[in-house]
Scaffold this motif. Structure first.
Motif, mmCIF file in Angstrom:
data_model
loop_
_atom_site.group_PDB
_atom_site.id
_atom_site.type_symbol
_atom_site.label_atom_id
_atom_site.label_comp_id
_atom_site.label_asym_id
_atom_site.label_seq_id
_atom_site.Cartn_x
_atom_site.Cartn_y
_atom_site.Cartn_z
ATOM 1 N N MET A 1 3.739 -11.276 4.918
ATOM 2 C CA MET A 1 2.963 -10.946 5.910
ATOM 3 C C MET A 1 3.586 -9.711 6.332
ATOM 4 S SD MET A 1 0.024 -11.897 8.855
ATOM 5 C CE MET A 1 1.031 -12.019 10.422
ATOM 6 N N GLU A 2 3.670 -8.564 7.022
ATOM 7 C CA GLU A 2 4.379 -7.957 7.705
ATOM 8 C C GLU A 2 3.557 -7.386 9.180
ATOM 9 O OE1 GLU A 2 5.519 -4.280 5.518
ATOM 10 O OE2 GLU A 2 5.787 -5.725 3.638
ATOM 11 N N ILE A 3 3.965 -6.976 10.135
ATOM 12 C CA ILE A 3 3.779 -6.567 11.532
ATOM 13 C C ILE A 3 4.227 -4.817 11.111
ATOM 14 C CG2 ILE A 3 3.680 -6.396 13.870
ATOM 15 C CD1 ILE A 3 2.022 -8.406 12.155
ATOM 16 N N LYS A 4 3.181 -3.827 11.041
ATOM 17 C CA LYS A 4 2.891 -2.545 11.299
ATOM 18 C C LYS A 4 3.582 -2.397 12.737
ATOM 19 C CE LYS A 4 -1.147 -1.576 7.913
ATOM 20 N NZ LYS A 4 -2.131 -1.306 8.130
ATOM 21 N N ALA A 5 3.510 -0.919 12.569
ATOM 22 C CA ALA A 5 4.240 -0.375 13.911
ATOM 23 C C ALA A 5 2.791 -0.154 15.048
ATOM 24 C CB ALA A 5 4.370 1.643 13.998
ATOM 25 N N ASP A 6 1.370 -0.330 15.121
ATOM 26 C CA ASP A 6 0.758 -0.530 15.514
ATOM 27 C C ASP A 6 0.604 -1.967 16.252
ATOM 28 O OD1 ASP A 6 -0.724 -1.361 13.589
ATOM 29 O OD2 ASP A 6 -1.724 0.467 13.825
ATOM 30 N N ALA A 7 1.306 -3.200 15.456
ATOM 31 C CA ALA A 7 0.927 -4.149 16.128
ATOM 32 C C ALA A 7 0.007 -5.052 15.379
ATOM 33 C CB ALA A 7 1.043 -5.054 17.114
ATOM 34 N N SER A 8 -0.307 -3.846 14.241
ATOM 35 C CA SER A 8 -1.552 -4.766 13.217
ATOM 36 C C SER A 8 -0.816 -5.401 12.145
ATOM 37 C CB SER A 8 -2.597 -3.375 13.146
ATOM 38 O OG SER A 8 -2.437 -2.897 12.270
ATOM 39 N N PRO A 9 -1.445 -6.650 11.446
ATOM 40 C CA PRO A 9 -0.682 -7.093 10.363
ATOM 41 C C PRO A 9 -1.216 -6.148 8.734
ATOM 42 C CG PRO A 9 -3.129 -8.385 11.303
ATOM 43 C CD PRO A 9 -2.436 -7.006 11.680
ATOM 44 N N LEU A 10 0.111 -6.662 7.701
ATOM 45 C CA LEU A 10 -0.180 -5.876 6.692
ATOM 46 C C LEU A 10 0.028 -7.108 6.238
ATOM 47 C CD1 LEU A 10 -0.355 -3.751 4.601
ATOM 48 C CD2 LEU A 10 1.579 -3.344 4.984
ATOM 49 N N THR A 11 -1.134 -7.620 4.910
ATOM 50 C CA THR A 11 -0.795 -8.741 3.816
ATOM 51 C C THR A 11 -0.425 -7.925 2.432
ATOM 52 O OG1 THR A 11 -3.489 -8.979 3.558
ATOM 53 C CG2 THR A 11 -2.069 -9.842 5.404
ATOM 54 N N ILE A 12 0.003 -8.328 2.189
ATOM 55 C CA ILE A 12 -0.006 -8.250 0.418
ATOM 56 C C ILE A 12 -1.802 -8.166 0.028
ATOM 57 C CG2 ILE A 12 1.150 -9.327 -2.235
ATOM 58 C CD1 ILE A 12 2.252 -11.236 -0.231
ATOM 59 N N ALA A 13 -2.102 -8.653 0.169
ATOM 60 C CA ALA A 13 -4.075 -8.694 -0.434
ATOM 61 C C ALA A 13 -3.981 -6.981 0.327
ATOM 62 C CB ALA A 13 -4.541 -9.239 0.513
ATOM 63 N N ASP A 14 -3.467 -6.205 0.892
ATOM 64 C CA ASP A 14 -3.769 -4.512 1.694
ATOM 65 C C ASP A 14 -3.421 -3.842 0.612
ATOM 66 O OD1 ASP A 14 -4.329 -4.253 4.891
ATOM 67 O OD2 ASP A 14 -3.312 -6.241 4.458
ATOM 68 N N LYS A 15 -1.568 -4.526 0.013
ATOM 69 C CA LYS A 15 -1.048 -3.643 -0.807
ATOM 70 C C LYS A 15 -1.646 -3.551 -1.698
ATOM 71 C CE LYS A 15 3.355 -3.900 1.737
ATOM 72 N NZ LYS A 15 5.053 -4.278 1.544
ATOM 73 N N ARG A 16 -1.981 -4.536 -2.358
ATOM 74 C CA ARG A 16 -2.222 -4.853 -4.044
ATOM 75 C C ARG A 16 -3.961 -3.866 -4.260
ATOM 76 N NH1 ARG A 16 -0.728 -10.924 -5.677
ATOM 77 N NH2 ARG A 16 1.396 -10.648 -5.570
ATOM 78 N N ALA A 17 -4.522 -4.143 -2.826
ATOM 79 C CA ALA A 17 -5.797 -3.855 -3.164
ATOM 80 C C ALA A 17 -5.472 -2.116 -3.189
ATOM 81 C CB ALA A 17 -7.347 -3.704 -1.863
ATOM 82 N N ASN A 18 -4.932 -1.728 -1.869
ATOM 83 C CA ASN A 18 -4.958 0.123 -2.320
ATOM 84 C C ASN A 18 -4.018 0.702 -4.070
ATOM 85 O OD1 ASN A 18 -4.270 2.517 -0.775
ATOM 86 N ND2 ASN A 18 -2.234 2.603 -1.309
ATOM 87 N N ASP A 19 -3.067 -0.427 -4.682
ATOM 88 C CA ASP A 19 -3.133 0.709 -5.678
ATOM 89 C C ASP A 19 -4.237 0.486 -6.769
ATOM 90 O OD1 ASP A 19 -0.641 0.277 -4.257
ATOM 91 O OD2 ASP A 19 0.554 -1.859 -5.150
ATOM 92 N N VAL A 20 -4.704 -1.237 -6.692
ATOM 93 C CA VAL A 20 -5.871 -0.552 -7.586
ATOM 94 C C VAL A 20 -6.770 0.234 -7.551
ATOM 95 C CG1 VAL A 20 -8.185 -2.092 -8.369
ATOM 96 C CG2 VAL A 20 -6.040 -3.411 -7.731
ATOM 97 N N ILE A 21 -7.553 0.524 -5.997
ATOM 98 C CA ILE A 21 -8.247 1.453 -6.277
ATOM 99 C C ILE A 21 -7.687 2.809 -6.700
ATOM 100 C CG2 ILE A 21 -9.496 2.985 -3.937
ATOM 101 C CD1 ILE A 21 -9.656 -0.074 -2.595
ATOM 102 N N ASN A 22 -6.356 3.321 -5.906
ATOM 103 C CA ASN A 22 -6.099 3.935 -5.699
ATOM 104 C C ASN A 22 -5.204 4.617 -7.695
ATOM 105 O OD1 ASN A 22 -4.765 6.238 -3.915
ATOM 106 N ND2 ASN A 22 -4.298 4.422 -3.424
ATOM 107 N N GLY A 23 -5.750 3.250 -8.032
ATOM 108 C CA GLY A 23 -5.537 3.571 -9.937
ATOM 109 C C GLY A 23 -6.903 4.297 -10.399
ATOM 110 N N TYR A 24 -7.886 4.044 -9.603
ATOM 111 C CA TYR A 24 -9.391 4.207 -10.423
ATOM 112 C C TYR A 24 -9.645 6.037 -10.061
ATOM 113 C CZ TYR A 24 -10.323 -0.377 -12.070
ATOM 114 O OH TYR A 24 -10.975 -1.452 -12.894
ATOM 115 N N LEU A 25 -8.923 5.903 -8.862
ATOM 116 C CA LEU A 25 -9.202 7.089 -7.866
ATOM 117 C C LEU A 25 -8.625 7.914 -8.697
ATOM 118 C CD1 LEU A 25 -10.422 6.453 -4.484
ATOM 119 C CD2 LEU A 25 -11.682 6.449 -6.078
#
Length: 237
Positions: A1-25
């Motif tokens: 898990m990473e922490i963004k500039a606004d202190a909110s968490p970023l997980t591997i799931a965020d990144k992987r889901a984003n890649d899949v959705i962008n691929g379809y769109l």
């Protein structure tokens, strides 16, 4: 898990889901604004007539806590207005979707690992809000119950109405409104366009308005500043 500039968490799931959705769109040849994509300058975005707005994992804190209250938000925006909204809650096996122009929103419970989109559209149940009676239900965030929200609740109570607060995470707050489980969603705290666009599409399809609390104007999208001001969602159907 990473922490963004606004202190909110970023997980591997965020990144992987984003890649899949962008691929379809990608096949739609329309630009995508996503929480996990590089934010493009407004000079490049301002001439977009239509675009997708995506949050690949809304409610990352809920995802980390494993309470099931996280969603995937996808909306098609035309001239700044939500046109189509989809909210998927993977842990709850439920998907909500709407077409604003037809003034209809739907809910579908997923019972199999692989479900064809045609089957979802065919079998989904249409959902409807409920008008306020004696008891007013306000939907709020588990993480953002601040002084302004408490003041909003107090003002409703002064109208001699019973007020109940329903707490839930992510864009599921919009879904509770659309299916009649709550009446108001006041948000007096920071959100981004990808937090609200799909929920607004679902709520507006069934008669709710989603307005900035200071200006009284409906939330528009693909703005120069992607951060939302305070807003209130209420039923005017």
């Amino acid at each position: 898990m990473e922490i963004k500039a606004d202190a909110s968490p970023l997980t591997i799931a965020d990144k992987r889901a984003n890649d899949v959705i962008n691929g379809y769109l990608k096949s739609t040849v329309l630009p995508v604004i996503s929480e996990e994509n590089l934010e493009l300058p407004f000079e490049e975005r301002k001439n977009w007539d239509r675009c997708w707005i995506v949050d690949p994992l809304d409610g990352t804190k809920e995802f980390i806590k494993r309470n099931g209250e996280f969603t995937v938000n996808i909306a098609l925006v035309s001239e700044g207005k939500p046109e189509i909204g989809v909210i998927y809650a993977p842990a709850l096996d439920v998907i909500y979707f709407s077409l604003v122009s037809e003034k209809k929103a739907f809910k579908f419970h997923i019972t199999a690992e692989a479900v064809d989109a045609t089957e979802i559209i065919k079998s989904a149940r249409e959902i409807h809000p409920k008008k306020v009676s004696n008891a007013i239900k306000i939907v709020g965030s588990r993480s953002h119950m601040n002084e302004e929200t408490l003041k909003f609740i107090k003002e409703l109570k002064s109208a001699e109405k019973e007020v109940q607060v329903v707490s839930i995470g992510s864009s599921l707050k919009f879904c509770l409104l659309a299916e009649g489980e709550a009446h108001y969603y006041p948000r007096f705290g920071p959100t981004m366009e990808w937090d609200t666009e799909a929920g607004q599409a679902i709520c507006e399809a069934v008669g709710f308005t989603c307005k900035f609390s200071h200006s009284g104007k409906s939330i528009q999208y693909n703005r120069e500043n992607l951060r939302n001001d305070n807003f209130v969602v209420s039923y005017e159907g």
